[in-house]
Design an enzyme around this catalytic site. Structure first.
Site, PDB file in Angstrom:
ATOM      1  N   GLY A  11       0.850  -1.205   0.000  1.00 48.45           N
ATOM      2  CA  GLY A  11       0.000   0.000   0.000  1.00 48.45           C
ATOM      3  C   GLY A  11       0.878   1.245   0.000  1.00 48.45           C
ATOM      4  N   THR A  96     -15.201   2.204   4.595  1.00 46.11           N
ATOM      5  CA  THR A  96     -16.481   1.731   5.127  1.00 46.11           C
ATOM      6  C   THR A  96     -17.125   0.818   4.075  1.00 46.11           C
ATOM      7  OG1 THR A  96     -16.703   3.830   6.279  1.00 46.11           O
ATOM      8  CG2 THR A  96     -18.703   2.511   6.054  1.00 46.11           C
ATOM      9  N   SER A 133      -2.538  -0.389   8.754  1.00 55.15           N
ATOM     10  CA  SER A 133      -3.889   0.134   8.484  1.00 55.15           C
ATOM     11  C   SER A 133      -4.678   0.194   9.783  1.00 55.15           C
ATOM     12  CB  SER A 133      -4.638  -0.804   7.537  1.00 55.15           C
ATOM     13  OG  SER A 133      -3.970  -0.929   6.310  1.00 55.15           O
ATOM     14  N   GLU A 163      -1.050   3.961  12.863  1.00 59.12           N
ATOM     15  CA  GLU A 163      -0.377   5.208  12.508  1.00 59.12           C
ATOM     16  C   GLU A 163      -1.215   6.403  13.001  1.00 59.12           C
ATOM     17  OE1 GLU A 163       2.699   5.776  11.325  1.00 59.12           O
ATOM     18  OE2 GLU A 163       1.998   7.749  11.917  1.00 59.12           O
ATOM     19  N   LEU A 165      -0.260   9.751  12.209  1.00 53.94           N
ATOM     20  CA  LEU A 165       0.056  10.990  11.489  1.00 53.94           C
ATOM     21  C   LEU A 165      -1.231  11.667  11.026  1.00 53.94           C
ATOM     22  CD1 LEU A 165      -0.426  10.772   8.139  1.00 53.94           C
ATOM     23  CD2 LEU A 165       1.547   9.319   8.314  1.00 53.94           C
ATOM     24  N   GLU A 167      -2.665  14.304   8.016  1.00 50.29           N
ATOM     25  CA  GLU A 167      -2.266  14.807   6.706  1.00 50.29           C
ATOM     26  C   GLU A 167      -1.971  16.300   6.798  1.00 50.29           C
ATOM     27  OE1 GLU A 167      -4.868  13.433   3.589  1.00 50.29           O
ATOM     28  OE2 GLU A 167      -4.947  11.458   4.533  1.00 50.29           O
ATOM     29  N   LYS A 222      -6.356   2.891  18.514  1.00 54.59           N
ATOM     30  CA  LYS A 222      -6.362   3.712  17.297  1.00 54.59           C
ATOM     31  C   LYS A 222      -7.783   4.240  17.016  1.00 54.59           C
ATOM     32  CE  LYS A 222      -5.528   5.692  13.502  1.00 54.59           C
ATOM     33  NZ  LYS A 222      -4.835   6.960  13.409  1.00 54.59           N
ATOM     34  N   CYS A 278     -10.669   9.298   7.536  1.00 56.74           N
ATOM     35  CA  CYS A 278     -10.675   8.393   8.689  1.00 56.74           C
ATOM     36  C   CYS A 278     -11.674   8.685   9.806  1.00 56.74           C
ATOM     37  CB  CYS A 278      -9.274   8.304   9.267  1.00 56.74           C
ATOM     38  SG  CYS A 278      -8.165   7.496   8.105  1.00 56.74           S
TER      39      CYS A 278
HETATM   40  N1  LIG Z   1      -4.787   8.873   5.523  1.00 54.65           N
HETATM   41  C1  LIG Z   1      -4.372   9.039   6.769  1.00 54.65           C
HETATM   42  O1  LIG Z   1      -4.034  10.153   7.176  1.00 54.65           O
HETATM   43  C2  LIG Z   1      -4.302   7.899   7.715  1.00 54.65           C
HETATM   44  C3  LIG Z   1      -4.782   6.649   7.374  1.00 54.65           C
HETATM   45  N2  LIG Z   1      -4.699   5.593   8.258  1.00 54.65           N
HETATM   46  C4  LIG Z   1      -5.151   4.266   7.880  1.00 54.65           C
HETATM   47  O2  LIG Z   1      -4.165   3.699   6.993  1.00 54.65           O
HETATM   48  C5  LIG Z   1      -4.787   2.851   6.024  1.00 54.65           C
HETATM   49  C6  LIG Z   1      -4.395   3.312   4.629  1.00 54.65           C
HETATM   50  O3  LIG Z   1      -4.898   4.630   4.441  1.00 54.65           O
HETATM   51  P1  LIG Z   1      -4.411   5.527   3.230  1.00 54.65           P
HETATM   52  O4  LIG Z   1      -2.943   5.404   3.063  1.00 54.65           O
HETATM   53  O5  LIG Z   1      -4.997   6.862   3.441  1.00 54.65           O
HETATM   54  O6  LIG Z   1      -5.125   4.781   2.003  1.00 54.65           O
HETATM   55  P2  LIG Z   1      -4.872   4.969   0.448  1.00 54.65           P
HETATM   56  O7  LIG Z   1      -6.127   4.605  -0.228  1.00 54.65           O
HETATM   57  O8  LIG Z   1      -4.240   6.299   0.181  1.00 54.65           O
HETATM   58  O9  LIG Z   1      -3.748   3.864   0.106  1.00 54.65           O
HETATM   59  C7  LIG Z   1      -3.969   2.498   0.147  1.00 54.65           C
HETATM   60  C8  LIG Z   1      -3.220   1.851  -1.023  1.00 54.65           C
HETATM   61  O10 LIG Z   1      -3.271   0.434  -0.885  1.00 54.65           O
HETATM   62  C9  LIG Z   1      -3.289  -0.131  -2.198  1.00 54.65           C
HETATM   63  N3  LIG Z   1      -3.755  -1.524  -2.138  1.00 54.65           N
HETATM   64  C10 LIG Z   1      -4.980  -1.994  -1.793  1.00 54.65           C
HETATM   65  N4  LIG Z   1      -4.992  -3.323  -1.839  1.00 54.65           N
HETATM   66  C11 LIG Z   1      -3.754  -3.731  -2.222  1.00 54.65           C
HETATM   67  C12 LIG Z   1      -3.147  -4.994  -2.433  1.00 54.65           C
HETATM   68  N5  LIG Z   1      -3.825  -6.144  -2.242  1.00 54.65           N
HETATM   69  N6  LIG Z   1      -1.864  -5.037  -2.826  1.00 54.65           N
HETATM   70  C13 LIG Z   1      -1.155  -3.896  -3.016  1.00 54.65           C
HETATM   71  N7  LIG Z   1      -1.681  -2.662  -2.816  1.00 54.65           N
HETATM   72  C14 LIG Z   1      -2.962  -2.581  -2.421  1.00 54.65           C
HETATM   73  C15 LIG Z   1      -4.206   0.791  -2.961  1.00 54.65           C
HETATM   74  O11 LIG Z   1      -4.003   0.670  -4.359  1.00 54.65           O
HETATM   75  C16 LIG Z   1      -3.803   2.169  -2.396  1.00 54.65           C
HETATM   76  O12 LIG Z   1      -2.834   2.811  -3.205  1.00 54.65           O
HETATM   77  C17 LIG Z   1      -6.286   2.907   6.314  1.00 54.65           C
HETATM   78  O13 LIG Z   1      -6.616   1.821   7.133  1.00 54.65           O
HETATM   79  C18 LIG Z   1      -6.444   4.197   7.097  1.00 54.65           C
HETATM   80  O14 LIG Z   1      -7.537   4.149   7.978  1.00 54.65           O
HETATM   81  C19 LIG Z   1      -4.121   5.750   9.482  1.00 54.65           C
HETATM   82  C20 LIG Z   1      -3.606   6.969   9.853  1.00 54.65           C
HETATM   83  C21 LIG Z   1      -3.639   8.125   9.005  1.00 54.65           C
HETATM   84  O1  LIG Z   2      -6.312   8.077  11.326  1.00 54.74           O
HETATM   85  C1  LIG Z   2      -6.169   9.054  10.625  1.00 54.74           C
HETATM   86  O2  LIG Z   2      -6.446   9.092   9.429  1.00 54.74           O
HETATM   87  C2  LIG Z   2      -5.691  10.354  11.183  1.00 54.74           C
HETATM   88  O3  LIG Z   2      -6.876  11.155  11.371  1.00 54.74           O
HETATM   89  C3  LIG Z   2      -6.632  12.464  11.819  1.00 54.74           C
HETATM   90  O4  LIG Z   2      -5.787  13.158  10.894  1.00 54.74           O
HETATM   91  P1  LIG Z   2      -6.356  13.866   9.572  1.00 54.74           P
HETATM   92  O5  LIG Z   2      -7.726  13.371   9.288  1.00 54.74           O
HETATM   93  O6  LIG Z   2      -5.315  13.690   8.527  1.00 54.74           O
HETATM   94  O7  LIG Z   2      -6.401  15.425   9.909  1.00 54.74           O
HETATM   95  P2  LIG Z   2      -6.897  16.240  11.205  1.00 54.74           P
HETATM   96  O8  LIG Z   2      -5.928  17.312  11.447  1.00 54.74           O
HETATM   97  O9  LIG Z   2      -7.213  15.356  12.331  1.00 54.74           O
HETATM   98  O10 LIG Z   2      -8.235  16.912  10.667  1.00 54.74           O
HETATM   99  C4  LIG Z   2      -9.409  16.153  10.433  1.00 54.74           C
HETATM  100  C5  LIG Z   2     -10.565  17.082  10.116  1.00 54.74           C
HETATM  101  O11 LIG Z   2     -10.965  17.799  11.296  1.00 54.74           O
HETATM  102  C6  LIG Z   2     -10.981  19.176  11.034  1.00 54.74           C
HETATM  103  N1  LIG Z   2     -10.623  19.894  12.282  1.00 54.74           N
HETATM  104  C7  LIG Z   2      -9.508  19.536  12.976  1.00 54.74           C
HETATM  105  C8  LIG Z   2      -9.179  20.195  14.136  1.00 54.74           C
HETATM  106  C9  LIG Z   2     -10.005  21.224  14.617  1.00 54.74           C
HETATM  107  O12 LIG Z   2      -9.763  21.855  15.677  1.00 54.74           O
HETATM  108  N2  LIG Z   2     -11.095  21.553  13.899  1.00 54.74           N
HETATM  109  C10 LIG Z   2     -11.437  20.904  12.739  1.00 54.74           C
HETATM  110  O13 LIG Z   2     -12.462  21.231  12.119  1.00 54.74           O
HETATM  111  C11 LIG Z   2      -9.972  19.388   9.928  1.00 54.74           C
HETATM  112  O14 LIG Z   2     -10.201  20.570   9.221  1.00 54.74           O
HETATM  113  C12 LIG Z   2     -10.225  18.156   9.078  1.00 54.74           C
HETATM  114  O15 LIG Z   2     -11.315  18.349   8.230  1.00 54.74           O
HETATM  115  C13 LIG Z   2      -5.898  12.413  13.167  1.00 54.74           C
HETATM  116  O16 LIG Z   2      -5.582  13.734  13.586  1.00 54.74           O
HETATM  117  C14 LIG Z   2      -4.614  11.593  13.048  1.00 54.74           C
HETATM  118  O17 LIG Z   2      -4.002  11.466  14.320  1.00 54.74           O
HETATM  119  C15 LIG Z   2      -4.962  10.208  12.504  1.00 54.74           C
HETATM  120  O18 LIG Z   2      -3.793   9.447  12.315  1.00 54.74           O
END
Ligand SMILES: NC(=O)C1=CN([C@@H]2O[C@H](COP(=O)(O)OP(=O)(O)OC[C@H]3O[C@@H](n4cnc5c(N)ncnc54)[C@H](O)[C@@H]3O)[C@@H](O)[C@H]2O)C=CC1
Ligand SMILES: O=C(O)[C@H]1O[C@H](OP(=O)(O)OP(=O)(O)OC[C@H]2O[C@@H](n3ccc(=O)[nH]c3=O)[C@H](O)[C@@H]2O)[C@H](O)[C@@H](O)[C@@H]1O
Length: 464
Positions: A11, A96, A133, A163, A165, A167, A222, A278
Site C-alpha cells: 500500500g 467503510t 492500516s 499510525e 500521522l 495529513e 487507534k 478516517c
Molecule cells: N490517511 C491518513 O491520514 C491515515 C490513514 N490511516 C489508515 O491507513 C490505512 C491506509 O490509508 P491511506 O494510506 O490513506 O489509504 P490509500 O487509499 O491512500 O492507500 C492504500 C493503497 O493500498 C493499495 N492496495 C490496496 N490493496 C492492495 C493490495 N492487495 N496489494 C497492493 N496494494 C494494495 C491501494 O491501491 C492504495 O494505493 C487505512 O486503514 C487508514 O484508515 C491511518 C492513519 C492516518
Molecule cells: O487516522 C487518521 O487518518 C488520522 O486522522 C486524523 O488526521 P487527519 O484526518 O489527517 O487530519 P486532522 O488534522 O485530524 O483533521 C481532520 C478534520 O478535522 C478538522 N478539524 C480539525 C481540528 C479542529 O480543531 N477543527 C477541525 O475542524 C480538519 O479541518 C479536518 O477536516 C488524526 O488527527 C490523526 O491522528 C490520525 O492518524
C-alpha cells in the site's frame, strides 16, 4: 533479537508512502520496498520530477529525494518484495463497507484479507506482519488464522502498529511523534517481534515514547484516539451554533476553555465540519463494533459525533441559502478550498463536497478554487455522490486556477478550507469584483471579521 534488514510495505498511499519514506531516511541500513497494485501511483512515486509525487505533504519530496534509489524503492512487483522481507507492513485502505452486512458502518476488510492470503502464498521464510492500516479490534485474529492455515509452514508473528500521522503535517508527525504504539502477543516470540519493531523506530525516536501493549489494546486505541479527536471537533462545532444565537464568539470560548490544562487547547477550532478519510469511517466502525457486542448505549454515544458533523455541514449550506434571500438558483458562488484541510491534496469526505451538493440541489452555479486539488478530482468527488449526472456536474461546477478571476460577478464567496493563502488575498479587490450585496461565508473563521465588514461584505463566520 531478530534484526531487520528488509521491510516491505503493501500500500503506497497517504500512510504507506510517507511512513516508509521516513523509515528509509532514518534507517539507511534497512532496504524498504513499497508495493502497490496501482501502477499509476507507483509510477508517480518514481517520477523524476518530485513535484509529481502522488501525495502532497510539506517536506515529503525532500525525504523521498534523499532515500529513493538508495534504500527506498517503489514497485508493483508485490510477490518478490514480500518474499525478500523480514517485516511486512500492511498499509492498504480499509474503507467503510458499501455492501452486505455492516453496509455503511463496518470497515471493509477485503483488501486486508487479500494481502494476508498473498503473504501466506508467497512467503518461504518467517515474517513479522505489521498491521499499519486502521482495523477493527480483533482483526489480528483473522490475520493469524489466514496466515497460519494457508501458509507454507513458515512462522508469522502479527503486530499492530497503528499510525497517528495527520495529513498536512505527516512528515513532522513521523519525525517527531507523540508516541509509537506497538501491540503484540505476550509470548516470547511476540515479545521478540515487538522488540524488533521497537528497534526500527528507536533509530530516531526515544524509547520511552515507544509503547508496547497487547494486540487488542493497540487496535482499539487507534479507533478510540480518532473518536476522541473527532468528538472534540463536534463538541466545539455544537457550541458554534449556540454562539451564533447568543452573541458569544466560538474562538473566544475555545480559548477560554482550552487554557484549562485538563481540556487543552488543540482540536478546538470550529469549522464547517470535519472531513478526511478516517474520522467518520473509524467512528462508524467503532459504533458497529459496539453494537455487535450489544452495547447500544456506547454505540449511540459515539454516533452522535457523526450526527453533529453532518448537521454542521448542512446548516452551513442552509445559512448561505437563507442569507441570500432564500434562493441561490442561477447565482454564482465561489468556493475557496476543496481539500478536507489545508496543506494536503486529499479530498476524501471533505465538507466542501457536501456543501456543494446542497447548493447544487438549489441550482446554484459553483466555481471552485483550491491551490492543490486537481479539477479531475473535484468532478470525481461529485460524480461519486451519484446525486446528478456527470454532464450536470460539469455544467454546474467550474474549476479555476486563479482565485481573483473566479470572483468576477460572483454573488458569494465561501471559505471551506483554511489554506493560509486565503488570508493574504486582497479582499478589497475581490469585493469590487463581485455583485452587490457581496456575501462572504467563512466556514473556517480565518478571515478578520471586522475588516471584512468594513470592506462592505455581508459577512458570516462560523460561530460568531
Ligand atoms: N490517511 C491518513 O491520514 C491515515 C490513514 N490511516 C489508515 O491507513 C490505512 C491506509 O490509508 P491511506 O494510506 O490513506 O489509504 P490509500 O487509499 O491512500 O492507500 C492504500 C493503497 O493500498 C493499495 N492496495 C490496496 N490493496 C492492495 C493490495 N492487495 N496489494 C497492493 N496494494 C494494495 C491501494 O491501491 C492504495 O494505493 C487505512 O486503514 C487508514 O484508515 C491511518 C492513519 C492516518
Ligand atoms: O487516522 C487518521 O487518518 C488520522 O486522522 C486524523 O488526521 P487527519 O484526518 O489527517 O487530519 P486532522 O488534522 O485530524 O483533521 C481532520 C478534520 O478535522 C478538522 N478539524 C480539525 C481540528 C479542529 O480543531 N477543527 C477541525 O475542524 C480538519 O479541518 C479536518 O477536516 C488524526 O488527527 C490523526 O491522528 C490520525 O492518524
Amino acid at each position: 533479537m531478530k534484526s531487520i534488514s528488509h521491510i516491505c510495505c503493501i500500500g503506497a498511499g497517504y500512510v504507506g508512502g510517507p511512513t516508509m519514506s521516513v523509515i528509509a531516511q532514518k534507517c539507511p541500513h534497512i532496504t524498504v520496498t513499497v508495493v502497490d497494485i496501482n501502477e499509476k501511483r507507483i509510477a508517480a512515486w518514481n517520477d523524476e520530477n518530485f513535484d509529481n509525487l502522488p501525495i502532497y505533504e510539506p517536506g515529503l519530496a525532500d525525504v523521498v529525494k534523499e532515500a529513493r534509489g538508495r534504500n527506498l524503492f517503489f514497485t508493483t512487483e508485490v510477490d518478490a518484495a514480500i518474499d525478500k522481507a523480514d517485516m511486512i507492513f500492511i498499509s492498504v485502505n480499509t474503507p467503510t463497507k458499501t455492501y452486505g452486512k455492516g453496509k455503511g458502518m463496518a470497515a471493509d476488510l477485503k483488501y486486508i484479507e487479500l494481502c494476508a492470503r498473498q503473504i501466506a502464498r508467497v512467503s518461504t521464510t518467517d515474517k513479522i506482519v505489521v498491521e499499519k492500516s486502521t482495523l477493527p479490534v480483533r482483526t489480528a485474529e483473522t490475520l493469524t488464522s489466514i496466515l497460519h492455515n494457508t501458509g507454507n509452514g513458515v512462522h508469522f508473528e502479527i503486530l499492530s502498529n497503528p499510525e497517528f500521522l495527520a495529513e498536512g503535517t505527516a512528515v513532522q508527525d513521523l519525525l517527531n511523534p507523540d508516541r509509537i504504539l506497538i501491540g503484540g502477543d505476550n509470548t516470547p516470540e511476540g515479545q521478540e517481534a515487538k522488540d524488533a519493531l521497537t528497534s526500527v523506530y528507536a533509530n530516531w525516536i526515544d524509547r520511552d515514547r515507544i509503547l508496547q501493549t497487547n494486540v487488542w489494546s493497540s487496535e482499539l486505541s487507534k479507533l478510540t484516539a480518532n473518536a476522541f479527536l473527532a468528538q472534540r471537533v463536534s463538541s466545539i462545532n455544537s457550541i458554534s451554533e449556540l454562539c451564533e444565537e447568543t452573541g458569544a464568539d466560538v474562538n473566544e470560548v475555545a480559548r477560554a476553555i482550552g487554557t484549562d490544562s485538563r481540556v487543552g487547547s488543540k482540536f478546538l477550532k470550529a469549522s464547517v465540519g470535519f472531513g478526511g478519510s478516517c474520522f467518520q469511517k473509524d467512528i462508524l466502525n467503532l459504533v458497529y463494533i459496539a453494537k455487535s457486542y450489544g452495547l447500544d448505549k456506547v454505540a449511540d454515544y459515539w454516533e452522535q459525533v457523526i450526527i453533529m458533523n453532518d448537521h454542521q455541514k448542512k446548516r452551513f449550506a442552509e445559512k448561505m441559502i437563507a442569507s441570500m434571500y432564500n434562493t441561490v438558483a442561477g447565482k454564482k458562488i465561489v468556493l475557496f478550498g476543496w481539500a478536507f484541510k489545508k496543506d494536503t491534496n486529499d479530498t476524501r469526505e471533505s465538507a466542501a463536497i457536501y456543501v456543494t451538493d446542497y447548493l447544487l440541489d438549489e441550482q446554484a452555479e459553483i466555481v471552485v478554487y483550491d491551490p492543490k486539488v486537481k479539477e479531475e478530482q473535484i468532478y470525481a468527488d461529485l460524480d461519486y455522490l451519484n446525486t446528478r449526472s456527470e454532464e450536470e456536474n460539469r455544467r454546474l461546477v467550474t474549476v479555476v486556477s486563479s482565485p481573483e478571476e473566479a470572483t468576477k460577478d460572483a454573488h458569494a464567496v465561501a471559505v471551506l478550507t483554511e489554506w493560509d493563502e486565503f488570508t493574504t488575498y486582497n479582499w478589497e479587490t475581490i469585493y469590487n469584483n463581485m455583485l452587490k450585496p457581496a456575501f462572504l461565508f467563512d466556514g473556517r473563521k480565518i478571515l478578520d471579521s471586522s475588516a471584512m465588514k468594513e470592506i462592505g461584505f455581508k459577512h458570516f463566520a462560523i460561530g460568531e
